[in-house]
Design a protein around this motif. Sequence first.
Motif, mmCIF file in Angstrom:
data_model
loop_
_atom_site.group_PDB
_atom_site.id
_atom_site.type_symbol
_atom_site.label_atom_id
_atom_site.label_comp_id
_atom_site.label_asym_id
_atom_site.label_seq_id
_atom_site.Cartn_x
_atom_site.Cartn_y
_atom_site.Cartn_z
ATOM 1 N N THR A 6 -2.613 34.968 -77.465
ATOM 2 C CA THR A 6 -3.744 34.276 -76.831
ATOM 3 C C THR A 6 -3.571 32.762 -76.837
ATOM 4 N N ARG A 7 -2.475 32.268 -77.368
ATOM 5 C CA ARG A 7 -2.249 30.825 -77.461
ATOM 6 C C ARG A 7 -2.226 30.108 -76.115
ATOM 7 N N PRO A 8 -1.795 30.722 -75.012
ATOM 8 C CA PRO A 8 -1.884 30.002 -73.737
ATOM 9 C C PRO A 8 -3.320 29.597 -73.369
ATOM 10 N N PHE A 9 -4.297 30.277 -73.953
ATOM 11 C CA PHE A 9 -5.691 29.940 -73.659
ATOM 12 C C PHE A 9 -6.244 28.882 -74.611
ATOM 13 N N SER A 10 -5.394 28.335 -75.478
ATOM 14 C CA SER A 10 -5.847 27.298 -76.408
ATOM 15 C C SER A 10 -6.285 26.034 -75.670
ATOM 16 N N TYR A 11 -5.871 25.888 -74.437
ATOM 17 C CA TYR A 11 -6.338 24.758 -73.621
ATOM 18 C C TYR A 11 -7.867 24.704 -73.615
ATOM 19 N N LEU A 12 -8.497 25.871 -73.584
ATOM 20 C CA LEU A 12 -9.967 25.927 -73.551
ATOM 21 C C LEU A 12 -10.599 25.493 -74.867
ATOM 22 N N THR A 13 -9.812 25.419 -75.951
ATOM 23 C CA THR A 13 -10.353 25.050 -77.264
ATOM 24 C C THR A 13 -10.157 23.580 -77.602
ATOM 25 N N ILE A 14 -9.605 22.794 -76.696
ATOM 26 C CA ILE A 14 -9.408 21.367 -76.953
ATOM 27 C C ILE A 14 -10.766 20.721 -77.169
ATOM 28 N N LYS A 15 -10.878 19.978 -78.239
ATOM 29 C CA LYS A 15 -12.126 19.284 -78.592
ATOM 30 C C LYS A 15 -11.932 17.777 -78.434
ATOM 31 N N GLY A 16 -13.029 17.066 -78.212
ATOM 32 C CA GLY A 16 -13.004 15.610 -78.195
ATOM 33 C C GLY A 16 -12.523 14.981 -76.904
ATOM 34 N N MET A 17 -12.477 15.732 -75.827
ATOM 35 C CA MET A 17 -12.056 15.181 -74.540
ATOM 36 C C MET A 17 -13.279 15.158 -73.623
ATOM 37 N N GLY A 18 -13.762 13.974 -73.334
ATOM 38 C CA GLY A 18 -14.966 13.812 -72.543
ATOM 39 C C GLY A 18 -14.894 14.448 -71.166
ATOM 40 N N GLY A 19 -15.905 15.227 -70.806
ATOM 41 C CA GLY A 19 -16.013 15.830 -69.486
ATOM 42 C C GLY A 19 -15.208 17.099 -69.288
ATOM 43 N N LYS A 20 -14.451 17.528 -70.298
ATOM 44 C CA LYS A 20 -13.590 18.696 -70.133
ATOM 45 C C LYS A 20 -14.384 19.971 -69.880
ATOM 46 N N LYS A 21 -15.486 20.163 -70.562
ATOM 47 C CA LYS A 21 -16.317 21.362 -70.344
ATOM 48 C C LYS A 21 -16.872 21.383 -68.917
ATOM 49 N N PHE A 22 -17.126 20.207 -68.369
ATOM 50 C CA PHE A 22 -17.612 20.106 -66.994
ATOM 51 C C PHE A 22 -16.558 20.645 -66.036
ATOM 52 N N TYR A 23 -15.279 20.264 -66.257
ATOM 53 C CA TYR A 23 -14.173 20.758 -65.433
ATOM 54 C C TYR A 23 -13.914 22.242 -65.659
ATOM 55 N N ASP A 24 -13.993 22.660 -66.931
ATOM 56 C CA ASP A 24 -13.628 24.034 -67.287
ATOM 57 C C ASP A 24 -14.693 25.063 -66.930
ATOM 58 N N ILE A 25 -15.971 24.688 -66.983
ATOM 59 C CA ILE A 25 -17.044 25.677 -66.824
ATOM 60 C C ILE A 25 -18.021 25.341 -65.707
ATOM 61 N N VAL A 26 -18.573 24.139 -65.731
ATOM 62 C CA VAL A 26 -19.672 23.802 -64.811
ATOM 63 C C VAL A 26 -19.226 23.822 -63.349
ATOM 64 N N ILE A 27 -18.157 23.126 -63.014
ATOM 65 C CA ILE A 27 -17.707 23.081 -61.617
ATOM 66 C C ILE A 27 -17.279 24.463 -61.128
ATOM 67 N N PRO A 28 -16.423 25.206 -61.880
ATOM 68 C CA PRO A 28 -16.058 26.552 -61.401
ATOM 69 C C PRO A 28 -17.257 27.487 -61.264
ATOM 70 N N PHE A 29 -18.214 27.404 -62.193
ATOM 71 C CA PHE A 29 -19.396 28.265 -62.113
ATOM 72 C C PHE A 29 -20.239 27.914 -60.886
ATOM 73 N N THR A 30 -20.384 26.634 -60.606
ATOM 74 C CA THR A 30 -21.147 26.196 -59.434
ATOM 75 C C THR A 30 -20.470 26.662 -58.143
ATOM 76 N N LEU A 31 -19.154 26.487 -58.054
ATOM 77 C CA LEU A 31 -18.419 26.928 -56.864
ATOM 78 C C LEU A 31 -18.478 28.445 -56.707
ATOM 79 N N MET A 32 -18.393 29.174 -57.822
ATOM 80 C CA MET A 32 -18.501 30.641 -57.788
ATOM 81 C C MET A 32 -19.866 31.057 -57.262
ATOM 82 N N THR A 33 -20.915 30.429 -57.747
ATOM 83 C CA THR A 33 -22.278 30.759 -57.315
ATOM 84 C C THR A 33 -22.465 30.499 -55.827
ATOM 85 N N ILE A 34 -21.978 29.369 -55.360
ATOM 86 C CA ILE A 34 -22.099 29.027 -53.939
ATOM 87 C C ILE A 34 -21.314 30.029 -53.085
ATOM 88 N N THR A 35 -20.078 30.341 -53.494
ATOM 89 C CA THR A 35 -19.231 31.258 -52.718
ATOM 90 C C THR A 35 -19.826 32.654 -52.654
#
Length: 187
Positions: A6-35
Amino acid sequence: MLYQLTRPFSYLTIKGMGGKKFYDIVIPFTLMTITVSSILYPEFNIKALIGENSFIAKTISFTSGLPGFFIAALAAIATFKREGIDEPISSNGESPYIFVKGVRDNGNEYMSKEIITRRVFLCMLFSFLTAQSFILIIGCNIYTSIFEVTSHVFTSTISSCIFTFMFYQIVVTTFFGLYYLGDRIHH
């Protein structure tokens, strides 16, 4: 062994990077909902989303070529010779980090907090993109082989949402990686 697989998914566990959750979750979820909403509304036609010649069918053919690109990018980054690429990232005065499992000489496992360098960040990002692409392609092929679209509308809708979210997560993360490689790494 699960940790390593599961180590390739460690990218999702990076902490301390501003705005990363927005890129990882919020934008894809918004685009998914619209589509999904725009395809299913006003006339609920699940085949337009997941059937033959649908959004997902066309998207999966595009996505199937991505793992090769991501592996090539990963290899290039891992061997990239550039001054500063092995220095820690600084984001708003804070250095992003991850927790890494290790084993001491006595056999005891431990977790250590590791500051991320630019090279490590990019390798984690493209490793995640490669693994996510493989899972998306394999998962979609397994799903379409097992289920018939018309007989499982609820399952088809949920699966379509998961697929679309993962697809947009790949797209957004790819653009984030391209921004980092094409612009941010040079500053």
